[in-house]
Design an enzyme around this catalytic site. Structure first.
Site, mmCIF file in Angstrom:
data_model
loop_
_atom_site.group_PDB
_atom_site.id
_atom_site.type_symbol
_atom_site.label_atom_id
_atom_site.label_comp_id
_atom_site.label_asym_id
_atom_site.label_seq_id
_atom_site.Cartn_x
_atom_site.Cartn_y
_atom_site.Cartn_z
ATOM 1 N N ASP A 196 13.382 40.705 -17.650
ATOM 2 C CA ASP A 196 13.409 39.517 -18.497
ATOM 3 C C ASP A 196 14.831 39.024 -18.710
ATOM 4 O O ASP A 196 15.624 39.658 -19.402
ATOM 5 C CB ASP A 196 12.761 39.842 -19.844
ATOM 6 C CG ASP A 196 12.592 38.613 -20.723
ATOM 7 O OD1 ASP A 196 12.871 37.500 -20.251
ATOM 8 O OD2 ASP A 196 12.180 38.774 -21.887
ATOM 9 N N ASP A 232 14.907 31.123 -16.419
ATOM 10 C CA ASP A 232 14.229 32.218 -17.110
ATOM 11 C C ASP A 232 13.222 32.896 -16.184
ATOM 12 O O ASP A 232 12.370 32.230 -15.592
ATOM 13 C CB ASP A 232 13.516 31.678 -18.355
ATOM 14 C CG ASP A 232 12.861 32.770 -19.166
ATOM 15 O OD1 ASP A 232 13.490 33.831 -19.346
ATOM 16 O OD2 ASP A 232 11.720 32.574 -19.628
#
Length: 524
Positions: A193, A403
């Site tokens: 992440d 992201d």
């Protein structure tokens, strides 16, 4: 446009100063008078060079006054071919955690090849369309979480390479890596992440633990596990450190905007990667209370820009450089698509076009870039302001982030509408479906086609980097019957997000040492 009959009419023709003058003789004039198109083929030699449009006056008898304008010669859109392959109904898969992969190391980088679906076996009867709906629902929660975090006026404390596998088979949009934690090691799946700054794992004994794939890590069985004392500098690298005063152990808490939370002890532990690469004394949150929308994985590896993120912890050994290539979310079969995440100087290919990182002074975690435009079919999309994509450094709002945990790219509403409408115009010959699918509002029935031509789509970044997407990255299947949707969405939060569906197949390079991000097509 209005024209009145009379003896004379003067037409005024504007020429584009950017058009090479040598091409004027070969160009056609387009005039519109009361919805009639008049084309003239012969042009006189243009006058002397000028930076401004020049005028050609033509006189005709029979009409006295008329306003007229030139329609520029229509430029054909650039297209590429999409082979519309519907989703395949295969059930959920679970990795064979014991598989060993090879790895290579040197003094400056660590690289491991990555396998995909060859390490899975079937365990569920969920349809692929149902799994996609789960992905999109989870994705909405993820975006809400980011928007909530980006609205905070402080840094976040939530926030090796190893095998990365698509989270599609887990009903989520994340990508996973397999890591062994502790000695003796427990093999576990971790989410990668870029929007988080902490490495954490579920730990026994659990006060609250969600269902994960594989055994829950028990620190009592590890010889290398060490709790971080409250007075240690590592503890104070957390934005909001806590302390168990009775045991004098540092406590962490990571809260997500969707209500998910993990809390426990901050520790150091040894992590072992596929092939045997081992990194000691990694700061890891040992979570005894973990609740919310976490799915399947044992924990999370934060790849953000904060001081406790995994890349920051490896900086002395490998530098603050890493790159990944995310496998196709629907890839299957044997052999699988290879993929990898690389830390160190070996993560940066040569000959790559970079765009500068943009730093948000209000929030250090995320990787911001300056997206300056999008083109459809080779033509720049207009209809929105540059400020709609720009970070406001004073407020920390707006801007564009890259992201790994968000699936579908979100664009500020005005930008999305302009891009979507340009794409719709370029696909007017395809059959649109009524309504949409989940968060997608532009879908097509391609069931009758073995291949289709779709307009190209490219993202243009500051510094000259251009990311031209393959058609599979923006027109994706949503069912097994041939429905495909435009895989972008709008957002009213201000911040735009480049998601992992659009990143698929690219090696995305994060070079924090030189403050830049690059995209390498076909980088897997």
């Amino acid at each position: 446009m209005k024209a009145t009959p009379s003896r004379d009419l003067e037409y005024t023709k504007y020429f584009d100063p950017l058009t090479p003058k040598s091409s004027y003789r070969r160009s056609r004039h387009y005039y519109i008078i009361q919805n009639s198109l008049i084309i003239t083929h012969v042009l006189p030699t243009p006058p002397h060079s000028s930076l401004f449009p020049w005028l050609l006056h033509l006189s005709f008898s029979s009409l006295s006054s008329c306003s007229s304008f030139l329609l520029p010669p229509p430029q054909p859109l650039h297209h590429q071919t999409l082979i519309p392959t519907p989703l395949q109904d295969y059930p959920t898969l679970t990795p064979l955690l014991g598989q060993t992969l090879t790895h290579t190391t040197d003094s400056s980088s660590l690289h491991l090849p990555i396998s995909h679906h060859d390490s899975f076996h079937f365990t569920s009867n969920l349809t692929s369309s149902s799994l996609l709906l789960l992905l999109l629902n989870r994705d909405s929660s993820r975006v809400s979480s980011l928007h909530s975090l980006l609205g905070l006026p402080r840094h976040s404390n939530r926030s090796f390479i190893s095998p990365i596998v698509s989270g599609l088979s887990y009903g989520s949009g994340e990508y996973f890596t397999r890591i062994g934690i502790g000695t003796l090691q427990t093999q576990s799946l971790f989410v990668l992440d870029t929007g988080s700054d902490v490495v954490w794992v579920q730990c026994a004994p659990c006060r609250h633990c969600y269902n994960q794939t594989g055994r829950i890590f028990n620190p009592r069985n590890s010889r290398s596990y060490r709790s971080v004392p409250c007075i240690a500098p590592l503890c104070h690298r957390l934005d909001l450190p806590g302390c168990d005063k009775r045991r004098q152990k540092c406590l962490y808490e990571v809260s997500y905007g969707d209500g998910s939370v993990t809390t426990g002890e901050l520790s150091t532990e040894t992590l072992t990667f596929s092939g045997g690469a081992r990194i000691g004394r990694v700061v890891v949150g040992c979570g005894h209370d973990n609740e919310g929308l976490f799915v399947a994985a044992a924990g999370l590896v934060g790849l953000g820009r904060g001081p406790l993120s995994f890349p920051s912890q490896l900086a002395r050994r490998y530098g603050r450089q890493f790159s990944y290539c995310l496998v196709d979310r629907t890839s299957s079969g044997a052999p699988p698509k290879p993929s990898s995440i690389v830390f160190g100087s070996g993560s940066v290919p040569t000959g790559i076009a970079f765009t500068p990182m943009v730093r948000n002074p209000k929030l250090a975690t995320f990787y911001y870039v300056q997206l300056i435009g999008i083109s459809i079919g080779g033509a720049p999309v207009s209809g929105f302001a540059q400020s709609d994509l720009r970070l406001n450094r004073q407020t920390g709002r707006g801007g564009v982030i890259v992201d790994s945990g968000t699936s579908v790219t979100r664009l500020a509403r005005s930008v999305y509408v302009a891009v979507r409408d340009a794409f719709r115009a370029g696909t007017a010959g395809l059959k649109r479906t009524a309504g949409g699918f989940s968060l997608f509002d532009t879908c097509y029935d391609l069931s009758a086609h073995s291949e289709v031509k779709v307009p190209t789509l490219a993202m243009h970044f500051a510094g000259g980097a251009v990311v031209a997407l393959p058609p599979e990255n923006y027109l994706i299947p949503v069912d097994t019957t041939g429905t495909f949707c435009f895989a972008f969405a709008g957002t009213d939060s201000g911040v735009s997000i480049i998601g992992n569906i659009q990143q698929q197949g690219f090696r995305v390079v994060f070079d924090a040492d030189r403050e830049r991000i690059g995209f390498v097509p076909r980088g897997c």
